[in-house]
Design an enzyme around this catalytic site. Structure first.
Site, PDB file in Angstrom:
ATOM      1  N   VAL A  81       0.840  -1.198   0.000  1.00 39.87           N
ATOM      2  CA  VAL A  81       0.000   0.000   0.000  1.00 39.87           C
ATOM      3  C   VAL A  81       0.877   1.251   0.000  1.00 39.87           C
ATOM      4  CG1 VAL A  81      -0.183  -0.054   2.524  1.00 39.87           C
ATOM      5  CG2 VAL A  81      -1.855   1.230   1.208  1.00 39.87           C
ATOM      6  N   ALA A 152       8.995   5.980  -3.335  1.00 40.66           N
ATOM      7  CA  ALA A 152       8.452   4.617  -3.410  1.00 40.66           C
ATOM      8  C   ALA A 152       8.373   4.166  -4.866  1.00 40.66           C
ATOM      9  CB  ALA A 152       7.062   4.566  -2.778  1.00 40.66           C
ATOM     10  N   PHE A 166       7.040   5.359  -9.993  1.00 52.09           N
ATOM     11  CA  PHE A 166       7.602   5.847  -8.732  1.00 52.09           C
ATOM     12  C   PHE A 166       6.823   7.053  -8.233  1.00 52.09           C
ATOM     13  CE2 PHE A 166       9.911   7.961 -12.163  1.00 52.09           C
ATOM     14  CZ  PHE A 166       9.863   9.297 -11.792  1.00 52.09           C
ATOM     15  N   CYS A 183       3.904   0.840   2.404  1.00 51.91           N
ATOM     16  CA  CYS A 183       4.594  -0.308   1.803  1.00 51.91           C
ATOM     17  C   CYS A 183       4.626  -1.517   2.732  1.00 51.91           C
ATOM     18  CB  CYS A 183       6.004   0.074   1.366  1.00 51.91           C
ATOM     19  SG  CYS A 183       6.040   1.442   0.188  1.00 51.91           S
TER      20      CYS A 183
END
Length: 227
Positions: A81, A152, A166, A183
């Site tokens: 997530v 991320a 990203f 995450c």
């Protein structure tokens, strides 16, 4: 600078329409009707869950998220997530990668490390956790340094062409990450260029630096990949 890919800057786009457009561009790249393309944009407050997402990493119900104006999407990218919101630069490099998915991720990480370095920030990828991180000094002498995620990553590859990409925290509202377990990682933090530098950072400037860095790590694509 001549680049191996096109760039489209889309501004602030709701996640649903951006996802549909991303798939349209992906189909055109797969079919050879378009050069590899980098989409750069921002999203309104949104939570996305990748293929590895665990429901327990959502700390509120879907109804509670939506009551706060946050949309949720389950998508085909890898990873768990994550959060998107204004002030975050999202990049979707729709590039031909064949089966070199891990190598593709390492190149994306290298590009973001280069962008951070251009602001005097030392950052690094961490084996086992896709992303770019920085070390925050330990709050107490003798304690280990705290690692915080700056960018991320989560990609999918369909027909040898990547999609998704990203999310680089520039001036992102970091408090919103407290609504999830980012995450799925509970023992690390989240940061932004603004937090590290102590000032607001131009998203347009960061976008230019991202383009330049990606042009260096992806100087060309094999002809067979874009035929």
């Amino acid at each position: 600078m001549s680049r191996a890919f096109e760039v489209e800057k889309l501004g602030l786009v709701p996640y649903g329409p951006a996802w549909e457009y991303q798939k349209k561009v992906h189909a055109e790249v797969v079919a050879g009707r378009r050069k590899p393309t980098l989409l750069l944009l921002q999203h309104p407050r949104t939570i996305t869950l990748g293929r590895a997402a665990k429901p327990e990493n959502l700390l509120l119900s879907e109804t509670q998220y939506r009551a706060q104006g946050i949309e949720l999407f389950w998508v085909e990218r890898g990873g768990d997530v994550t959060y998107h919101g204004p002030g975050q630069l999202v990049g979707y490099p729709i590039f031909p990668v064949g089966r070199q998915v891990r190598g593709f991720l390492r190149k994306l990480e290298a590009a973001i490390v280069q962008v951070a370095a251009s602001y005097g920030i030392e950052s690094f990828p961490t084996p086992g956790y896709a992303g770019v991180w920085v070390r925050k000094p330990a709050p107490v002498a003798g304690w280990p340094a705290v690692e915080e995620k700056l960018c991320a990553f989560g990609v999918a590859v369909r027909q040898d062409v990547a999609l998704h990409g990203f999310a680089l925290n520039v001036n992102t509202r970091l408090e919103d990450f407290n609504l999830i377990v980012p995450c799925g990682i509970r023992d690390k933090g989240v940061t932004s260029l603004q937090k590290i530098l102590g000032r607001e950072v131009s998203l347009d400037e960061v976008a230019e630096r991202v383009e330049e860095a990606l042009a260096q790590v992806f100087p060309a694509f094999a002809a067979k990949e874009v035929a």
